[in-house]
Every structure is written in C-alpha cells, then in structure tokens.
Design a protein around this motif. Structure first.
Motif, PDB file in Angstrom:
ATOM      1  N   ILE A  89       0.750  -1.124  -0.190  1.00 54.44           N
ATOM      2  CA  ILE A  89      -0.063   0.003  -0.122  1.00 54.44           C
ATOM      3  C   ILE A  89       0.742   1.291   0.003  1.00 54.44           C
ATOM      4  O   ILE A  89       0.660   2.278  -0.645  1.00 54.44           O
ATOM      5  N   ASN A  90       1.854   1.144   0.985  1.00 53.63           N
ATOM      6  CA  ASN A  90       2.722   2.465   0.885  1.00 53.63           C
ATOM      7  C   ASN A  90       3.428   2.579  -0.329  1.00 53.63           C
ATOM      8  O   ASN A  90       3.611   3.714  -0.943  1.00 53.63           O
ATOM      9  N   LYS A  91       3.777   1.458  -1.130  1.00 54.18           N
ATOM     10  CA  LYS A  91       4.523   1.591  -2.405  1.00 54.18           C
ATOM     11  C   LYS A  91       3.705   2.262  -3.472  1.00 54.18           C
ATOM     12  O   LYS A  91       4.100   3.103  -4.187  1.00 54.18           O
TER      13      LYS A  91
ATOM     14  N   ILE B 177       1.713   6.929  -6.586  1.00 50.63           N
ATOM     15  CA  ILE B 177       0.820   7.782  -7.029  1.00 50.63           C
ATOM     16  C   ILE B 177       1.242   9.313  -6.839  1.00 50.63           C
ATOM     17  O   ILE B 177       1.124  10.196  -7.482  1.00 50.63           O
ATOM     18  N   LEU B 178       1.840   9.869  -5.590  1.00 56.36           N
ATOM     19  CA  LEU B 178       2.556  10.897  -5.326  1.00 56.36           C
ATOM     20  C   LEU B 178       3.521  11.432  -6.218  1.00 56.36           C
ATOM     21  O   LEU B 178       3.623  12.721  -6.608  1.00 56.36           O
TER      22      LEU B 178
ATOM     23  N   PRO C  40       0.392   3.097 -10.554  1.00 58.89           N
ATOM     24  CA  PRO C  40       1.081   1.971  -9.746  1.00 58.89           C
ATOM     25  C   PRO C  40       0.675   0.548 -10.719  1.00 58.89           C
ATOM     26  O   PRO C  40       1.807  -0.281 -10.342  1.00 58.89           O
ATOM     27  N   ASP C  41      -0.380   0.330 -11.278  1.00 58.30           N
ATOM     28  CA  ASP C  41      -0.662  -0.770 -11.989  1.00 58.30           C
ATOM     29  C   ASP C  41       0.363  -1.110 -13.030  1.00 58.30           C
ATOM     30  O   ASP C  41       0.967  -1.860 -13.300  1.00 58.30           O
ATOM     31  N   LYS C  42       0.702  -0.011 -13.784  1.00 55.12           N
ATOM     32  CA  LYS C  42       1.979  -0.055 -15.002  1.00 55.12           C
ATOM     33  C   LYS C  42       3.076  -0.358 -14.218  1.00 55.12           C
ATOM     34  O   LYS C  42       4.097  -0.970 -14.892  1.00 55.12           O
ATOM     35  N   GLU C  43       3.299   0.482 -13.140  1.00 54.13           N
ATOM     36  CA  GLU C  43       4.663   0.193 -12.513  1.00 54.13           C
ATOM     37  C   GLU C  43       4.812  -1.351 -11.841  1.00 54.13           C
ATOM     38  O   GLU C  43       5.933  -1.767 -11.843  1.00 54.13           O
TER      39      GLU C  43
END
Length: 455
Positions: free
Chosen positions: A407-409, A414-415, A420-423
């Motif tokens: 979650i933190n990642k 996002i920040l 996040p999905d692509k990453e």
C-alpha cells in the motif's frame, strides 16, 4: 596441542583469544590462518559452529595492526543479523588496537551510515544491497585501498540474487587484494571458483561423510498437515518441561507464518520473540538481544536467522516446515550443538514432505530418528490451538499484515504521478530481468577467470 601463537599470531591476539575463552584453534583456523597471514587467497568450508569468523578476523586484525589505515577490509554477508554478529567479534578481538568497525545494512539510517563511512573505519561489514546503494549515491568514501575482501556465507552470496549488487561493488575495489571465501556448505559455484582462480587460492574443506556435527541429535515427527500447530505446541510443552532453561529456535517458511505462530505461542503462555524481514531493523536487533540474554526462551524466525548466528546456549531447533533446499536444513540445525555442546533438532513432517526428508537424509548422510510424542495429549490441546490460530489470523488481517508495504509503495507511486498498476508490471519484468542478469553475471564471473587462466 596447537596454540594460537603457533599459527603465527602475535601475542596480543593470542592473549585476546584466551580472554574470550578460546583455548585452542579449531581445524579451520589451524589450516587457514597461516595461509592468510602469508598473503594467500583462501576458500574455507567447514561445518556450522567451527569458528569460521575467527579464521578470517584474526589474520586481518594482525595485518591491520602492522599497517593501520581505513578502509582496510570489507566483509560481505547475506543477512543483517550476521553482519552485526561478525562486527561484534571483530570489535572484541581487535579491542587492544582500538579497531573501528562499521556495519552497513538495510533498515537503518542511510545518512548516518554515509557519515560513518566517511570517517574511514578500519573494517566495513555490509550486506551487498545497501553497500551498492551507498556506492551509487555517495562519494564521501572509497574502497580503492582495501587489503581484504571477505565473502562470508559465500555460497548464498554467489548463488542467490546478489549478482548485480556484487558487480557494482567489484567495480570499485582493487584487483590487487586478498579474497577470502568462507561457507558451511560446499557448492558447485565455489568449487568452480577454486578451480579457475588465477591466484590459486588455498582451499580447505573439512573432510566428513556427515554434513552435521556428531553432537547433534536429529529427529522427526510424522503428523497430518492439519494437526501441525497442535503438535508444535505439544513439543514445546515437552521441551520446556524437560529443560526449563533451554533456548529454542522455531524455523518457519514465511514472515506471516512466523507472526501467526508467535501469536499462538503468546496466547498459550509461551513468551516468545519473532524475527523476520518485515520487522524494522531496530526491533529485529532488540528481539535477538532478548533471546541471546535468555530473557525469552523461544525465538520464532524465518531463514534470516539460519545463517551464521552464533548463540551457544540454543538447545532445541524445531523445523515447523521441511526446507526445500537441503543446505538450508544444514544451516538451520547448525544453530544448536555448537562448540562441542549437544543439541536436538526436531522436524515436523507431514504426508506431503516425505520426499524432501529423504533428500535431506541423503544430503547429510544421516537418518533422522523418530521423536516420541503422545497423540492423546496432542488431541487434548487441539481445540485450544485451533482457536488461538484463528484469532491470530483475524488480528493479522485487521492489521493488513503484509499489505502495508504494498500500500505504501502504491501511495508513493501515486504521489510521484505514476500509474501503480503499470509500475507493478514493470516491477515484475524488472525482477525477471534481474534474475537473468544474475545468471549471466555468474557465468561471466567464472568465464573471465577461465580466460585469464588459459592465457
């Protein structure tokens, strides 16, 4: 009887060994120390608890005393806990010359570590990942003058996914140095390095038909998979009744399982500490300190505790799972029966583990014997253990155990304005590329040695 002075060590080092309670050199010290003092590269393989750390620490400290400067030696190790333990031994043995030792591992303040490196300690002990990070991000220190490079638990460093990190480190250290490789288990990679090395290192392997020490009693308990936790608690009751001051390490397969078993034990009246990679480093060190000082009798850990940790008072090892790799079993049970003391290893075996046990028996050339349990007593505590386990699982789910990191990642991505999905897909691809790179690295590392030798 050989003494430490007979190895060519100075009086102050021999006296320091005596002060530490080391009366005579172990076989690996007897064989390797004189060759290291002569300037030879060295590969040493011996059973766990055989004094490998002192085998490289003693000659390094003697050479340091002759020509003191920092950074004099670099010691690489696969786990954080082992790094701190090696540092402790260097500090104690090198106290008469005021040796300065720095530990560089993940989980601790990187800025402070950068400052510690900039003041040029004599000995740097590090895990490969964090040192590679410092090399890439910090220009306040140099490894260009190191005299010694030590790979402790070399088999794991060379065969696990440390290849790209080791490559970063090898770029910045001098080619003219002494390289020392030590391990408890001999592997093909270490054998190949010994065969193709241009410097022809001194090689010593403890000759034994059995991979574990004679003082270790190795047993198993066969049980249905769904009764494993109840059998574990029953065995703990037996061990603590028979030896109420004996220390126990329970090895598990995952961080989550470690946490669950710790909570079950606590609920049923067994004070424990847990050790795994998802715990902050300061808490890991605190847990280990409590166990070492006998404040707590039971340590529950993943394989982060299986390598090199030297705690003489451990009486029992319990394998909650049968390791997939035979050498992991050897390292786990090597945490007991150290320095001539006795010890008992108990492995919990289900119907799904029979082939793994046979593979381990063949590897160690020893048959495991049955550890006697009382099935009736196990059934009496089954309901209590099952309820405690269910409660532990609910608590962990409520705490989002294991998900906080993910979650933190995602939040961080996002920040940073990233998807996040692509990453995540990139990360998986990166992992595959990293594994391929590690494989190529090992092949190239050995290949280069062969080319040099052919010339």
């Amino acid at each position: 009887m050989s003494l430490f002075k007979d190895l060519g060590l100075n009086d102050w080092l021999a006296d320091q060994c005596t002060a530490m309670g080391l009366s005579k050199p172990t076989p690996i010290q007897l064989q390797c120390v004189p060759h290291i003092l002569q300037g030879d590269d060295c590969i040493g393989c011996a059973k766990t608890g055989s004094g490998k750390t002192a085998a490289f620490a003693l000659p390094i400290l003697q050479k340091l005393a002759e020509d003191p400067y920092g950074i004099f030696a670099l010691v690489l190790t696969p786990t954080r806990e082992l790094a701190f333990q090696i540092a402790e031994q260097f500090s104690v043995l090198g106290k008469p010359i005021g040796v300065r030792v720095t530990v560089i591992t993940g989980g601790l303040d990187m800025m402070k570590q950068g400052i510690d490196l900039s003041v040029k300690p004599h000995i740097v002990i590090s895990t490969p990942g964090r040192l590679a990070d410092h090399i890439n991000s910090c220009k306040t220190f140099s490894l260009k003058r190191i005299k010694f490079l030590v790979l402790d638990e070399a088999d794991r460093l060379l065969e696990d996914n440390f290849g790209s990190q080791l490559e970063e480190i090898f770029k910045v250290i001098p080619t003219k140095r002494q390289t020392l490789l030590f391990s408890a288990t001999m592997t093909d990679t270490i054998q190949q390095l010994q065969e193709v090395s241009t410097n022809k290192p001194f090689f010593w392997q403890q000759q034994s038909s059995v991979a574990t020490v004679d003082e270790l009693t190795q047993t198993y308990v066969l049980m249905p998979a769904d009764l494993k936790d109840a059998y574990l608690i029953h065995i703990l009751q037996k061990c603590t009744t028979e030896n109420n001051k004996g220390s126990i390490i329970i090895f598990t397969s995952t961080c989550k399982y470690t946490q669950i078993i710790g909570m079950i034990c606590h609920e049923l009246g067994f004070p424990t500490v847990v050790l795994h990679s998802m715990i902050p480093q300061k808490q890991r060190l605190a847990a280990l300190a409590k166990f070492k000082s006998n404040q707590v009798q039971i340590l529950i850990a993943t394989d982060v505790a299986s390598r090199g940790l030297d705690i003489l008072t451990v009486d029992f090892i319990i394998n909650h799972n049968v390791p997939n790799r035979q050498k992991d079993y050897v390292h786990r049970v090597g945490r007991t029966a150290r320095a001539g003391r006795g010890g008992l290893a108990i492995t919990l075996v289900t119907q799904f583990d029979i082939k793994l046990v046979h593979a381990i028996e063949e590897f160690i050339n020893t048959k495991l014997t049955e550890y006697k349990t009382v099935e009736k007593e196990v059934m009496e505590i089954l309901t209590e253990v099952t309820v405690a386990r269910r409660e532990a699982e609910i608590k962990l789910d409520e705490q989002d155990f294991g998900e906080k990191k993910a979650i933190n990642k995602r939040k961080q991505l996002i920040l940073e304005g990233k998807d996040p999905d692509k990453e995540g897909k990139k990360s998986r691809r990166s992992k595959e590329e990293k594994e391929a790179k590690n494989k190529k690295y090992k092949e190239r590392f050995i290949g280069k040695k062969k080319k040099k030798q052919n010339r």
